[in-house]
Design an enzyme around this catalytic site. Structure first.
Site, PDB file in Angstrom:
ATOM      1  CB  THR A 119       1.855   3.805  -4.975  1.00 28.20           C
ATOM      2  OG1 THR A 119       2.157   2.490  -5.455  1.00 28.20           O
ATOM      3  CG2 THR A 119       3.138   4.580  -4.776  1.00 28.20           C
ATOM      4  N   GLY A 120      -0.623   1.905  -3.590  1.00 28.90           N
ATOM      5  CA  GLY A 120      -1.931   1.310  -3.902  1.00 28.90           C
ATOM      6  C   GLY A 120      -2.989   1.671  -2.873  1.00 28.90           C
ATOM      7  CG  PHE A 171       0.918  -6.138 -11.720  1.00 24.84           C
ATOM      8  CD1 PHE A 171       0.832  -5.735 -13.037  1.00 24.84           C
ATOM      9  CD2 PHE A 171       0.318  -7.331 -11.352  1.00 24.84           C
ATOM     10  CE1 PHE A 171       0.157  -6.496 -13.971  1.00 24.84           C
ATOM     11  CE2 PHE A 171      -0.355  -8.103 -12.274  1.00 24.84           C
ATOM     12  CZ  PHE A 171      -0.439  -7.689 -13.585  1.00 24.84           C
ATOM     13  CG  LEU A 213      -1.889  13.586 -21.855  1.00 27.30           C
ATOM     14  CD1 LEU A 213      -1.472  15.015 -21.544  1.00 27.30           C
ATOM     15  CD2 LEU A 213      -1.634  13.270 -23.331  1.00 27.30           C
ATOM     16  CE1 TYR A 230       9.025   1.648 -14.002  1.00 30.32           C
ATOM     17  CE2 TYR A 230       8.951   2.766 -16.128  1.00 30.32           C
ATOM     18  CZ  TYR A 230       8.412   1.858 -15.223  1.00 30.32           C
ATOM     19  OH  TYR A 230       7.293   1.155 -15.564  1.00 30.32           O
ATOM     20  CE  LYS A 240       8.771  -2.159 -13.733  1.00 24.38           C
ATOM     21  NZ  LYS A 240       7.758  -3.124 -13.285  1.00 24.38           N
ATOM     22  CB  ALA A 264       7.423  -1.923  -9.924  1.00 21.57           C
ATOM     23  CG  LEU A 301      -2.030  -1.123   1.177  1.00 25.60           C
ATOM     24  CD1 LEU A 301      -3.027  -0.937   2.329  1.00 25.60           C
ATOM     25  CD2 LEU A 301      -2.798  -1.215  -0.146  1.00 25.60           C
ATOM     26  CG  ASN A 355       1.934   6.078 -23.304  1.00 32.33           C
ATOM     27  OD1 ASN A 355       2.860   5.641 -23.952  1.00 32.33           O
ATOM     28  ND2 ASN A 355       2.021   7.186 -22.605  1.00 32.33           N
TER      29      ASN A 355
HETATM   30  N1  UDP Z   1       2.204  15.177 -21.080  1.00 32.22           N
HETATM   31  C1  UDP Z   1       1.832  16.515 -21.083  1.00 32.22           C
HETATM   32  N2  UDP Z   1       1.263  17.028 -19.927  1.00 32.22           N
HETATM   33  C2  UDP Z   1       1.053  16.269 -18.804  1.00 32.22           C
HETATM   34  C3  UDP Z   1       1.429  14.910 -18.822  1.00 32.22           C
HETATM   35  C4  UDP Z   1       2.003  14.403 -19.984  1.00 32.22           C
HETATM   36  O1  UDP Z   1       2.002  17.218 -22.083  1.00 32.22           O
HETATM   37  O2  UDP Z   1       0.542  16.794 -17.805  1.00 32.22           O
HETATM   38  C5  UDP Z   1       2.780  14.584 -22.309  1.00 32.22           C
HETATM   39  C6  UDP Z   1       4.167  13.992 -22.110  1.00 32.22           C
HETATM   40  O3  UDP Z   1       5.160  14.956 -22.346  1.00 32.22           O
HETATM   41  C7  UDP Z   1       4.165  12.865 -23.159  1.00 32.22           C
HETATM   42  C8  UDP Z   1       2.704  12.428 -23.235  1.00 32.22           C
HETATM   43  O4  UDP Z   1       1.948  13.502 -22.674  1.00 32.22           O
HETATM   44  O5  UDP Z   1       4.535  13.390 -24.415  1.00 32.22           O
HETATM   45  C9  UDP Z   1       2.414  11.168 -22.450  1.00 32.22           C
HETATM   46  O6  UDP Z   1       2.958  11.306 -21.145  1.00 32.22           O
HETATM   47  P1  UDP Z   1       2.654  10.278 -19.961  1.00 32.22           P
HETATM   48  O7  UDP Z   1       3.368  10.780 -18.742  1.00 32.22           O
HETATM   49  O8  UDP Z   1       1.177  10.077 -19.852  1.00 32.22           O
HETATM   50  O9  UDP Z   1       3.274   8.916 -20.459  1.00 32.22           O
HETATM   51  P2  UDP Z   1       4.760   8.534 -20.950  1.00 32.22           P
HETATM   52  O10 UDP Z   1       4.685   8.484 -22.451  1.00 32.22           O
HETATM   53  O11 UDP Z   1       5.712   9.551 -20.445  1.00 32.22           O
HETATM   54  O12 UDP Z   1       4.954   7.190 -20.344  1.00 32.22           O
END
Ligand code: UDP
Length: 319
Positions: free
Chosen positions: A35-36, A69, A184, A137, A141, A71, A33, A166
């Site tokens: 982060t979960g 999972f 994002l 990171y 992995k 991590a 827990l 993603n």
């Molecule tokens: N991104 C953004 N604003 C945010 C979060 C992410 O513009 O608040 C962009 C980030 O630069 C990347 C894309 O969205 O180009 C996906 O980012 P995320 O962190 O979701 O996943 P990642 O590809 O880094 O694993």
């Protein structure tokens, strides 16, 4: 099967645990827990609060497989505090693997990441492409993959690594709930909810059609289903590695537009500089898992992915 799901109180682990319970498996979730959330453990699964570094006693009860999972998964944090990432992601997993060996647990499905590839030379990325992680990171992995190959060869472990691109969306009530949210889609939806004022758009000067980064978003339900197939495909003495993605890229601007459409709410954007370490385009080739395990995304549309995430976020807030 009798299954141990480490990190099953987190986002992806809870969705996989829920699907395993639905398939009739006997599921135990092990999560510290950190982060979960205890209430993310699905109904029908047993919950044990604890660390993967200390799983020997639990594993001795007898399990058919571990789905791993648990991590640390924030790229930026891993650059600032690499020791924690090596200790948890590599050290923790090695302790788990040794405990599995001592207890005679024969199979593992490992939650890996596209971050093992770093800046790609070409897209879509295939499993045989060079692995040059750009963060501790990704490196931690990748190191686990090396260990899994060795354990398969030496001890006959049956291992599958799934390299996620993603992941987004929700599965029923199970959704992303990170205390520190860097992704994002949840960040954009938080703006729609009024919990954040605006979305920071990290860079509009990338060599892509609209200048923003392109990513391969996969529905978490499709991702989770691949774990059930991987579990069945586990073969003693073999370490299989598969990419998991939609095979389609969406730009940051496209994602924000779809979020506006789905929520019907204004989403102000503030354009900022590039986020260090973000490659312009990351798209998976998932041909290998399609070919070998018969997996294919059933919800590939960005609209459905965002709509499911939005619904779960509203539900969590009682809206
Ligand atoms: N991104 C953004 N604003 C945010 C979060 C992410 O513009 O608040 C962009 C980030 O630069 C990347 C894309 O969205 O180009 C996906 O980012 P995320 O962190 O979701 O996943 P990642 O590809 O880094 O694993």
């Amino acid at each position: 099967m009798r299954l141990l799901v480490t990190g099953g109180a987190g986002y992806i682990g809870s969705v996989v645990a829920a699907q395993l319970v639905e398939e009739g498996h006997d599921v135990t979730v092990l999560d510290d827990l950190s982060t979960g959330h205890a209430d993310a453990v699905p109904e029908g699964a047993r919950f044990v609060r604890g660390s993967i570094t200390d799983a020997g006693g639990l594993l001795a009860e007898g399990f058919d497989a571990v789905l791993h999972f648990a991590a640390k998964s924030l790229v930026g944090e891993s650059v600032e505090r690499p020791g924690e990432y090596w200790a948890c992601n590599l050290g923790g997993t090695l302790a788990l693997l040794e405990a599995m060996r001592a207890a005679g647990v024969p199979r593992i499905v490992f939650s890996s990441t596209a971050a093992v590839y770093g800046e790609p030379e070409r897209v879509p990325i295939e499993e045989t492409d060079p692995t040059r992680p750009a963060s501790p990171y990704g490196a931690s992995k990748l190191a686990v993959d090396t260990a899994l190959t060795a354990f398969a060869g030496l001890y006959g472990l049956a291992a599958v690594s799934l390299r996620y691109f993603n992941v987004a969306g929700a599965y029923g009530r199970f959704c992303e709930r990170h205390a520190v949210e860097t992704h994002l889609i949840p960040n954009v939806l938080k703006v729609a909810l009024g919990e954040r004022e605006s979305v920071s758009l990290f860079g509009t000067d990338y060599p892509t059609e609209d200048g923003t980064c392109v990513r391969d978003y996969l529905h978490v339900a499709d991702l989770a289903r691949a774990h059930l197939l991987a579990l069945r495909a586990c073969t003693p003495g073999t370490h299989r590695i598969y990419n998991l993605g939609n095979g389609t890229g969406f730009s940051v601007k496209e994602v924000i537009d779809v979020c506006r459409e789905v929520t019907g709410r204004p989403i102000p954007v503030v354009v900022g500089p590039r986020r260090p370490g973000d490659p312009a385009v990351l798209v998976a080739s998932a041909e290998k898992i399609k070919r070998e395990l018969g997996w294919k995304p059933e919800r590939p549309g960005l609209h459905e992915i965002v709509a499911d995430a939005w619904e779960a976020m509203l539900r969590l807030r009682g809206a």
